[in-house]
Design a protein around this motif. Structure first.
Motif, mmCIF file in Angstrom:
data_model
loop_
_atom_site.group_PDB
_atom_site.id
_atom_site.type_symbol
_atom_site.label_atom_id
_atom_site.label_comp_id
_atom_site.label_asym_id
_atom_site.label_seq_id
_atom_site.Cartn_x
_atom_site.Cartn_y
_atom_site.Cartn_z
ATOM 1 N N UNK A 209 -25.357 7.498 -46.895
ATOM 2 C CA UNK A 209 -23.982 7.977 -46.881
ATOM 3 C C UNK A 209 -23.220 7.371 -45.706
ATOM 4 N N UNK A 210 -21.950 7.044 -45.937
ATOM 5 C CA UNK A 210 -21.007 6.727 -44.882
ATOM 6 C C UNK A 210 -20.077 7.932 -44.728
ATOM 7 N N UNK A 211 -19.299 7.947 -43.683
ATOM 8 C CA UNK A 211 -18.353 9.043 -43.488
ATOM 9 C C UNK A 211 -17.339 9.059 -44.630
ATOM 10 N N UNK A 212 -17.135 10.232 -45.233
ATOM 11 C CA UNK A 212 -16.197 10.362 -46.341
ATOM 12 C C UNK A 212 -16.671 9.743 -47.629
ATOM 13 N N UNK A 260 -16.498 15.454 -42.808
ATOM 14 C CA UNK A 260 -17.090 14.547 -43.786
ATOM 15 C C UNK A 260 -17.972 13.480 -43.140
ATOM 16 N N UNK A 261 -18.488 13.764 -41.949
ATOM 17 C CA UNK A 261 -19.413 12.829 -41.316
ATOM 18 C C UNK A 261 -20.647 12.619 -42.195
ATOM 19 N N UNK A 262 -21.242 11.452 -42.072
ATOM 20 C CA UNK A 262 -22.320 11.060 -42.988
ATOM 21 C C UNK A 262 -23.503 12.018 -42.953
ATOM 22 N N UNK A 263 -23.863 12.528 -41.747
ATOM 23 C CA UNK A 263 -25.018 13.425 -41.686
ATOM 24 C C UNK A 263 -24.746 14.757 -42.371
ATOM 25 N N UNK A 264 -23.469 15.183 -42.398
ATOM 26 C CA UNK A 264 -23.126 16.419 -43.104
ATOM 27 C C UNK A 264 -23.254 16.219 -44.613
ATOM 28 N N UNK A 265 -22.858 15.041 -45.099
ATOM 29 C CA UNK A 265 -23.000 14.743 -46.531
ATOM 30 C C UNK A 265 -24.479 14.708 -46.931
ATOM 31 N N UNK A 266 -25.304 14.072 -46.084
ATOM 32 C CA UNK A 266 -26.740 14.021 -46.354
ATOM 33 C C UNK A 266 -27.330 15.428 -46.347
ATOM 34 N N UNK A 267 -26.881 16.243 -45.414
ATOM 35 C CA UNK A 267 -27.342 17.638 -45.340
ATOM 36 C C UNK A 267 -26.979 18.400 -46.605
#
Length: 329
Positions: A209-212, A260-267
């Protein structure tokens, strides 16, 4: 391998079952404990190693100094550096000095860190100045940060990290005209920032994932999960740490950006795809930001999950609302 995956228990098991341990075996275990936040265990194992009659080498001492840096053990780290040639017969290298510069910088002792850089018996390299630059941003020392960035750019004119950190230091203190100047210079010299990304494994498939990011097939569910997390965390008193956003935009836009940081999307993907109690492992290519760190702590408690995040510097093991780094990273 186990330590690089954040699986400390398996690493301990293999280590204890190894009967003939050489200096490499001890060193990788000490280093692994250090980057996983088990700093007391790392130094205790170093003492055990010496008691067994195995002499440390240069790599061992790098691991020990790294443990001191992550724990903020300034006096101990300086003592280890001073006694290396005499007690352990290991001459300090630039890597060892880099660990101590990092140690002093993390502790806010910037002037002492700078003095050490100037005193090292080598030409200071990008790593030494980079450790100081990171510390200058954390402790908001703009003048020293500028100087460190300029030293890095003398050594490597295309060093994106120095330009980005310089821009971020200016943004932290609200000097938006200097931020724009730094970013314009990057464009002019075709220097590009490495985008932050996070990877996570699910059923044998690795997703990045990238941010957003909205490229994942389950994007709608991922963002719905993010909304649920935000609402749940707000009830716990969480407020987004928008100071991490280095753009001159209003507060609402900053909150959207940071959510929408990438680690939040992965989480979010792991939360919607795994059962309660399953460990969540995320690998981030950059340093985890303060806001994401706070979110991971609260999520680990609210959703009853162990979350292991490996950023570019170390592992963060989140459990029951706290992190193995003790908020010192």
């Amino acid at each position: 391998m186990y330590m690089r995956c954040g699986d400390v228990e398996s690493a301990w098991s293999v280590f204890r079952e190894t009967l003939d341990k050489d200096v490499r075996t001890w060193s990788v275990m000490i280093a692994g404990l250090a980057i996983n936040g088990l700093l007391g265990d790392a130094l205790a194992l170093f003492a055990e190693m010496k008691n067994t009659g195995v002499d440390p080498d240069s790599i061992t001492m790098t691991a020990v100094l790294s443990a001191c840096a992550h724990a903020g053990m300034v006096d101990e780290g300086k003592r280890f550096l001073d006694c290396m040639p005499v007690e352990y017969r290991v001459q300090p290298t630039i890597e060892h000095y880099g660990c101590v510069v990092d140690l002093l910088g993390r502790a806010g002792q910037l002037e002492e860190a700078l003095a050490l850089i100037k005193a090292v018996p080598f030409q200071a390299d990008v790593v030494l100045w980079g450790a100081l630059l990171v510390a200058c941003r954390v402790h908001k020392n703009v003048d020293m940060g500028e100087m460190a960035a300029m030293e890095i750019l003398k050594l490597d004119p295309q060093h994106a990290g120095a330009c980005v950190f310089l821009s971020n230091v200016y943004a932290d203190v609200g000097k938006w005209d200097l931020v724009q100047r730094a970013r314009s210079s990057m464009k002019e010299h075709e220097i590009y920032k490495t985008p932050g990304s996070s990877i996570v494994e699910l059923n044998g498939v690795v997703y990045e994932f990238l941010s957003g990011d909205r490229s994942h097939p389950q994007t709608d569910r991922i963002y719905a999960m993010l909304d649920e997390i935000c609402k749940t965390l707000s009830l716990k008193g969480y407020k987004p740490l928008t100071k991490e956003v280095t753009f001159d935009v209003d507060e609402e836009d900053k909150e959207v950006c940071i959510s929408q940081h990438s680690e939040k999307l992965a989480l979010a993907l792991r939360l919607i795809s795994t059962t309660r109690g399953a460990v969540i492992r995320i690998v981030k290519n950059l340093r985890i930001c303060e806001d994401c760190h706070s979110v991971m702590k609260i999520v680990s408690e609210v959703y009853d999950r162990v979350i292991v995040v490996r950023d570019r510097n170390r592992f963060h093991h989140f459990k029951n609302g706290s992190c193995s780094c003790l908020d010192y990273w």
